[in-house]
Write a protein that holds these residues in place. Structure first.
Motif, PDB file in Angstrom:
ATOM      1  N   ARG A 173       0.784  -1.241   0.130  1.00  0.00           N
ATOM      2  CA  ARG A 173       0.130   0.108   0.261  1.00  0.00           C
ATOM      3  C   ARG A 173       0.720   1.364  -0.191  1.00  0.00           C
ATOM      4  N   ARG A 189      -0.451  -6.091  -5.572  1.00  0.00           N
ATOM      5  CA  ARG A 189      -1.434  -4.481  -5.246  1.00  0.00           C
ATOM      6  C   ARG A 189      -2.494  -4.857  -6.463  1.00  0.00           C
ATOM      7  N   GLU A 198      -4.671  -7.294  -4.729  1.00  0.00           N
ATOM      8  CA  GLU A 198      -5.548  -7.118  -3.786  1.00  0.00           C
ATOM      9  C   GLU A 198      -6.455  -6.711  -4.211  1.00  0.00           C
ATOM     10  N   MET A 239     -10.905  -6.471  -3.272  1.00  0.00           N
ATOM     11  CA  MET A 239     -11.355  -5.490  -2.994  1.00  0.00           C
ATOM     12  C   MET A 239     -12.530  -5.212  -3.889  1.00  0.00           C
ATOM     13  N   TYR A 255     -16.703  -1.290  -1.590  1.00  0.00           N
ATOM     14  CA  TYR A 255     -15.854  -0.692  -2.199  1.00  0.00           C
ATOM     15  C   TYR A 255     -15.987  -0.212  -3.555  1.00  0.00           C
ATOM     16  N   GLN A 283     -11.786   3.627  -4.484  1.00  0.00           N
ATOM     17  CA  GLN A 283     -11.940   3.438  -3.293  1.00  0.00           C
ATOM     18  C   GLN A 283     -10.454   2.053  -3.474  1.00  0.00           C
ATOM     19  N   VAL A 284     -10.659   1.486  -4.322  1.00  0.00           N
ATOM     20  CA  VAL A 284     -10.021  -0.018  -4.289  1.00  0.00           C
ATOM     21  C   VAL A 284      -8.572   0.793  -4.383  1.00  0.00           C
ATOM     22  N   GLU A 338      -6.628   3.698  -4.065  1.00  0.00           N
ATOM     23  CA  GLU A 338      -6.116   3.968  -2.964  1.00  0.00           C
ATOM     24  C   GLU A 338      -6.096   2.954  -2.145  1.00  0.00           C
ATOM     25  N   GLU A 339      -6.683   1.954  -1.615  1.00  0.00           N
ATOM     26  CA  GLU A 339      -6.029   0.970  -0.872  1.00  0.00           C
ATOM     27  C   GLU A 339      -4.973  -0.223  -1.587  1.00  0.00           C
ATOM     28  N   SER A 340      -4.850  -0.014  -2.631  1.00  0.00           N
ATOM     29  CA  SER A 340      -3.654  -1.478  -3.292  1.00  0.00           C
ATOM     30  C   SER A 340      -2.972  -0.648  -3.825  1.00  0.00           C
TER      31      SER A 340
END
Length: 439
Positions: free
Chosen positions: A350, A389, A392, A396, A402, A406-407, A409-411
């Protein structure tokens, strides 16, 4: 021959060696024939060095003055003073001699030699009564016929100032030609002397080298042996098996050619090589305890060897054993490093990661960790990071809470647009389409 004549003769010989007497006489004669004036070569003491016999003679006035020894000495002093003044300024010097005649001197400067070409014996004005009276005063004390001298003075050649200057300039050209000829010879002499000095130095150097040859050769062999051993140590430490084997062969040739009939000496040298190779293996990352066990085995094997040929073959096998161990140990360590790098990426995907970050985490250089990671997993560190990434992100995207931004950014993708391009490249569909099918 007195001392003055000896010195005079030496100066003339030196000048003749540089320019050549024939050339000197020829130039003075040519000047006299072209101008009708007598020219002589003198040194800085006023001594006449060259006065060509077949050139123009002295005027009657000067012959009478020089017929007396004191008069000749006064002429010499006049020449010496003119030579000094001409050499001081490096140009023609027009002067009046002790007897009142106009003359000029052109300097000749060659290395340490200082001399002049003297010319003249003329007047620049019509002789008047006061001049004749002045001459009578000048020649007082000389054993000469004063009336005859005064008569000859009244018949001296008269030249204008322009002609005198022109004759002086022409004489300067002659002097310069003499100097140029002399300088050419001087330069050649200097070059020859320098070459001879270099040759002499080289000969001496070769003699010194010959005297010290045995010592130098012995030292060179020792130095070369040490250099080969240091290079062998470096190659073993770096795991360069083929190069290390070639170096060992060279060392064995040196050792066995010198002590081929002394088995105990050969065994001692081989034990020294075992120590060198073992230290290199430890420096290369091998476990000290395991290397020590190998050494114990090597020492036992050496004690059982009974011939130089057998010892030589054993030495090569000993190196092969150590190199194979280093390779195996290195592969194991590389595998551990790859696993640690992969684990670090999975834990920190991340965050904004670079190769330097990953290399610091596994205590290896960026270049080295990149190479072994590519060799071990078939992909680069950054490719692996991207794959983690995306995996992941896929998990998500299956979660309704999500959205795509959002996915991303979070990954670990800072740019949603870049995330979409990478995702589609790897999965064949955009993140939005993937999310639709997953729900």
């Amino acid at each position: 021959m007195n001392k003055r004549e000896v010195n005079q003769d030496k100066k003339l010989q030196w000048l003749e060696q540089l320019v050549g007497r024939n050339l000197l006489e020829k130039m003075l004669c040519s000047f006299s024939k072209s101008t009708g004036l007598k020219a002589i070569l003198v040194d800085n003491k006023g001594n006449t060095l060259i006065s060509p016999d077949h050139a123009k003679k002295d005027c009657d006035f000067c012959e009478m003055i020089k017929s007396d020894s004191n008069g000749a000495k006064k002429c010499q002093r006049s020449y010496a003073r003119a030579c000094t003044e001409a050499s001081k300024y490096g140009e023609p010097y027009i002067f009046r001699c002790h007897a009142g005649l106009i003359m000029w001197a052109a300097p000749i400067l060659l290395d340490e030699y200082v001399g002049s070409i003297i010319c003249g014996q003329v007047l620049m004005w019509e002789p008047e009564d006061y001049f004749l009276e002045e001459i009578e005063e000048m020649v007082k004390g000389l054993n000469i016929d004063v009336a005859a001298v005064k008569w000859s003075a009244s018949h001296l050649e008269i030249m204008s100032s322009d002609k005198v200057q022109a004759a002086a300039d022409l004489l300067f050209v002659v002097a310069n030609q003499i100097m140029q000829s002399g300088m050419t010879v001087l330069e050649q002499r200097r070059e020859i002397a320098a070459q001879q000095a270099r040759l002499a130095e080289e000969i001496q150097a070769r003699k010194r080298a010959e005297v010290a040859m045995n010592t130098i050769e012995s030292r060179t062999k020792r130095i070369n042996s040490l250099e080969k051993e240091q290079e062998l140590k470096l190659k073993v430490r770096n795991g360069e098996k083929r190069t290390a084997e070639k170096l060992l062969e060279k060392i064995l040739v040196d050792v066995f050619s010198k002590d081929s009939n002394h088995l105990d000496t050969l065994k001692t040298r081989m034990m020294e090589l075992v120590v060198i190779i073992s230290r290199a293996a430890v420096d290369g990352g091998a476990e000290l305890g395991e290397v020590s066990q190998l050494n114990t085995q090597f020492y036992r094997e050496i004690l059982e060897i009974t011939s130089p040929d057998e010892l030589c073959l054993w030495s090569k096998k000993m190196l092969e054993t150590v190199m194979n161990y280093i390779e195996t140990n290195k592969n194991q360590k590389n595998l551990q490093a790859i696993q640690k790098a992969a684990e670090f990426i999975r834990k920190n995907y991340r965050n904004k990661l670079t190769i330097d970050n990953i290399a610091q985490a596994v205590y290896l250089s960026p270049c080295y960790v990149s190479r072994i990671f590519k060799q071990g997993l078939g992909c680069t560190l950054m490719e692996y990071l991207t794959q983690v990434r995306v995996e992941e992100a896929k998990a998500m995207l299956k979660d309704p809470k999500y959205n795509v931004m959002q996915v991303a950014e979070e990954s670990g993708f800072e740019d949603p647009g870049y995330f979409t391009r990478v995702f589609k490249k790897l999965e064949g569909v955009t993140p939005s389409r993937y999310k639709q099918h997953a729900l």
